[in-house]
Design a protein around this motif. Structure first.
Motif, PDB file in Angstrom:
ATOM      1  N   ARG A  24       0.843  -1.187   0.000  1.00  0.00           N
ATOM      2  CA  ARG A  24       0.000   0.000   0.000  1.00  0.00           C
ATOM      3  C   ARG A  24       0.880   1.239   0.000  1.00  0.00           C
ATOM      4  O   ARG A  24       1.838   1.326   0.776  1.00  0.00           O
ATOM      5  N   PRO A  25       0.568   2.226  -0.848  1.00  0.00           N
ATOM      6  CA  PRO A  25       1.327   3.475  -0.796  1.00  0.00           C
ATOM      7  C   PRO A  25       1.074   4.178   0.535  1.00  0.00           C
ATOM      8  O   PRO A  25       0.054   3.958   1.191  1.00  0.00           O
ATOM      9  N   ILE A  26       2.017   4.990   0.931  1.00  0.00           N
ATOM     10  CA  ILE A  26       1.915   5.700   2.208  1.00  0.00           C
ATOM     11  C   ILE A  26       1.595   7.160   1.945  1.00  0.00           C
ATOM     12  O   ILE A  26       2.320   7.844   1.224  1.00  0.00           O
ATOM     13  N   GLY A  27       0.501   7.625   2.509  1.00  0.00           N
ATOM     14  CA  GLY A  27       0.177   9.042   2.446  1.00  0.00           C
ATOM     15  C   GLY A  27       0.789   9.728   3.653  1.00  0.00           C
ATOM     16  O   GLY A  27       0.335   9.532   4.783  1.00  0.00           O
ATOM     17  N   TRP A  28       1.855  10.479   3.422  1.00  0.00           N
ATOM     18  CA  TRP A  28       2.535  11.190   4.504  1.00  0.00           C
ATOM     19  C   TRP A  28       1.906  12.570   4.560  1.00  0.00           C
ATOM     20  O   TRP A  28       2.298  13.474   3.832  1.00  0.00           O
ATOM     21  N   ILE A  29       0.928  12.722   5.432  1.00  0.00           N
ATOM     22  CA  ILE A  29       0.024  13.865   5.399  1.00  0.00           C
ATOM     23  C   ILE A  29       0.504  14.994   6.304  1.00  0.00           C
ATOM     24  O   ILE A  29       0.649  14.817   7.515  1.00  0.00           O
ATOM     25  N   VAL A  77      -1.334  18.360   2.574  1.00  0.00           N
ATOM     26  CA  VAL A  77      -0.366  17.956   1.564  1.00  0.00           C
ATOM     27  C   VAL A  77      -0.056  16.483   1.746  1.00  0.00           C
ATOM     28  O   VAL A  77       0.141  16.005   2.872  1.00  0.00           O
ATOM     29  N   CYS A  78      -0.020  15.731   0.639  1.00  0.00           N
ATOM     30  CA  CYS A  78       0.419  14.337   0.649  1.00  0.00           C
ATOM     31  C   CYS A  78       1.864  14.308   0.181  1.00  0.00           C
ATOM     32  O   CYS A  78       2.149  14.629  -0.974  1.00  0.00           O
ATOM     33  N   ASN A  79       2.772  13.939   1.059  1.00  0.00           N
ATOM     34  CA  ASN A  79       4.193  13.901   0.742  1.00  0.00           C
ATOM     35  C   ASN A  79       4.613  12.501   0.329  1.00  0.00           C
ATOM     36  O   ASN A  79       4.189  11.509   0.920  1.00  0.00           O
ATOM     37  N   PHE A  80       5.446  12.417  -0.698  1.00  0.00           N
ATOM     38  CA  PHE A  80       5.932  11.149  -1.228  1.00  0.00           C
ATOM     39  C   PHE A  80       6.968  10.562  -0.271  1.00  0.00           C
ATOM     40  O   PHE A  80       7.907  11.253   0.128  1.00  0.00           O
ATOM     41  N   VAL A  81       6.803   9.298   0.094  1.00  0.00           N
ATOM     42  CA  VAL A  81       7.740   8.635   1.003  1.00  0.00           C
ATOM     43  C   VAL A  81       8.668   7.733   0.193  1.00  0.00           C
ATOM     44  O   VAL A  81       8.225   6.736  -0.383  1.00  0.00           O
ATOM     45  N   SER A  82       9.923   8.086   0.139  1.00  0.00           N
ATOM     46  CA  SER A  82      10.934   7.279  -0.533  1.00  0.00           C
ATOM     47  C   SER A  82      11.706   6.475   0.505  1.00  0.00           C
ATOM     48  O   SER A  82      11.645   6.744   1.712  1.00  0.00           O
ATOM     49  N   GLN A  83      12.448   5.473   0.027  1.00  0.00           N
ATOM     50  CA  GLN A  83      13.163   4.596   0.958  1.00  0.00           C
ATOM     51  C   GLN A  83      14.146   5.366   1.828  1.00  0.00           C
ATOM     52  O   GLN A  83      14.338   5.041   3.004  1.00  0.00           O
ATOM     53  N   ASP A  84      14.748   6.422   1.286  1.00  0.00           N
ATOM     54  CA  ASP A  84      15.727   7.178   2.062  1.00  0.00           C
ATOM     55  C   ASP A  84      15.091   8.030   3.156  1.00  0.00           C
ATOM     56  O   ASP A  84      15.799   8.591   3.989  1.00  0.00           O
ATOM     57  N   ARG A 120       5.179  21.349   2.976  1.00  0.00           N
ATOM     58  CA  ARG A 120       5.503  19.993   2.553  1.00  0.00           C
ATOM     59  C   ARG A 120       6.852  19.595   3.144  1.00  0.00           C
ATOM     60  O   ARG A 120       7.574  20.429   3.678  1.00  0.00           O
ATOM     61  N   VAL A 121       7.166  18.325   3.036  1.00  0.00           N
ATOM     62  CA  VAL A 121       8.477  17.827   3.433  1.00  0.00           C
ATOM     63  C   VAL A 121       9.468  18.249   2.351  1.00  0.00           C
ATOM     64  O   VAL A 121       9.354  17.820   1.201  1.00  0.00           O
ATOM     65  N   ALA A 122      10.432  19.083   2.701  1.00  0.00           N
ATOM     66  CA  ALA A 122      11.329  19.658   1.704  1.00  0.00           C
ATOM     67  C   ALA A 122      12.111  18.600   0.938  1.00  0.00           C
ATOM     68  O   ALA A 122      12.375  18.760  -0.252  1.00  0.00           O
TER      69      ALA A 122
END
Length: 200
Positions: A24-29, A77-84, A120-122
């Protein structure tokens, strides 16, 4: 095996439902409360629900700060969560007191919204600025109100980091999206393949 969910008698050490419905994608709100304080929280019940116009949803177990804030201010804002960003995303899931900053706890810099008044998450490779459409409290088949609250939003602005665009496409193999599985498990997308839809 088979089990009826009403009895929840699967006989396993842990409920398998969220492991089955995965990845499931993660919505980092990220959101802002009525006093202007910022909140950041990850939600794994999240997805896009339309593209014209683009719309998203996330579901919260409990009427938590994110839902409260969005209902009050009408923006998120929905921020994209990458592995890093896995460690920072996990740190932001801590149950902090209302008003205490998850951005600060996770050591994350904020970047101002362009269309909405929520940061947003910079470091995120992508972020979706959203305006609130509606919040719905889910009701079971028996007509009982549940503790699940679904927030719907329309995407009004999209940020994409230049390094995430390769040959004119958002390249997920370059930015490795993080996905939620069941239990305490996560996965990162590192490889993709293509299929062509049949014409008939």
């Amino acid at each position: 095996m088979f089990y009826e969910t009403s009895a929840n008698d699967h006989g396993l050490p842990h409920n398998p439902f969220k492991a089955i419905v995965s990845p499931r994608p993660i919505g980092w709100i990220s959101s802002k409360d009525a006093e202007g304080r910022f909140n950041l929280a990850p939600y794994s019940f999240f997805n896009a629900i339309g593209d014209t116009p683009p719309m998203v949803m996330f579901s919260s177990t409990g009427y938590k700060d994110s839902v409260t804030n969005i209902d009050a201010t009408g923006e998120f804002v929905c921020n994209f969560v990458s592995q890093d960003l896995a460690a920072e995303m996990n740190a932001s899931s801590a149950p902090l007191p209302h008003g205490e900053s998850e951005f600060e706890r996770a050591g994350l810099d904020m970047a101002e919204g362009r269309v909405v008044g929520v940061p947003r998450v910079a470091r995120a490779y992508a972020a979706l600025e959203c305006r609130h459409l509606s919040t719905q409290r889910m009701v079971s088949l028996e007509g009982v109100e549940t503790n699940s609250w679904v927030v719907f939003g329309q995407v009004v602005g999209i940020h994409i980091a230049e390094e995430a665009i390769v040959d004119g496409r958002f390249d997920v193999t370059k930015v490795n999206p993080l996905a939620r599985l069941g239990y305490l498990d996560y996965a990162a997308v590192a490889e993709v393949f293509q299929l062509t839809r049949p014409n008939s």
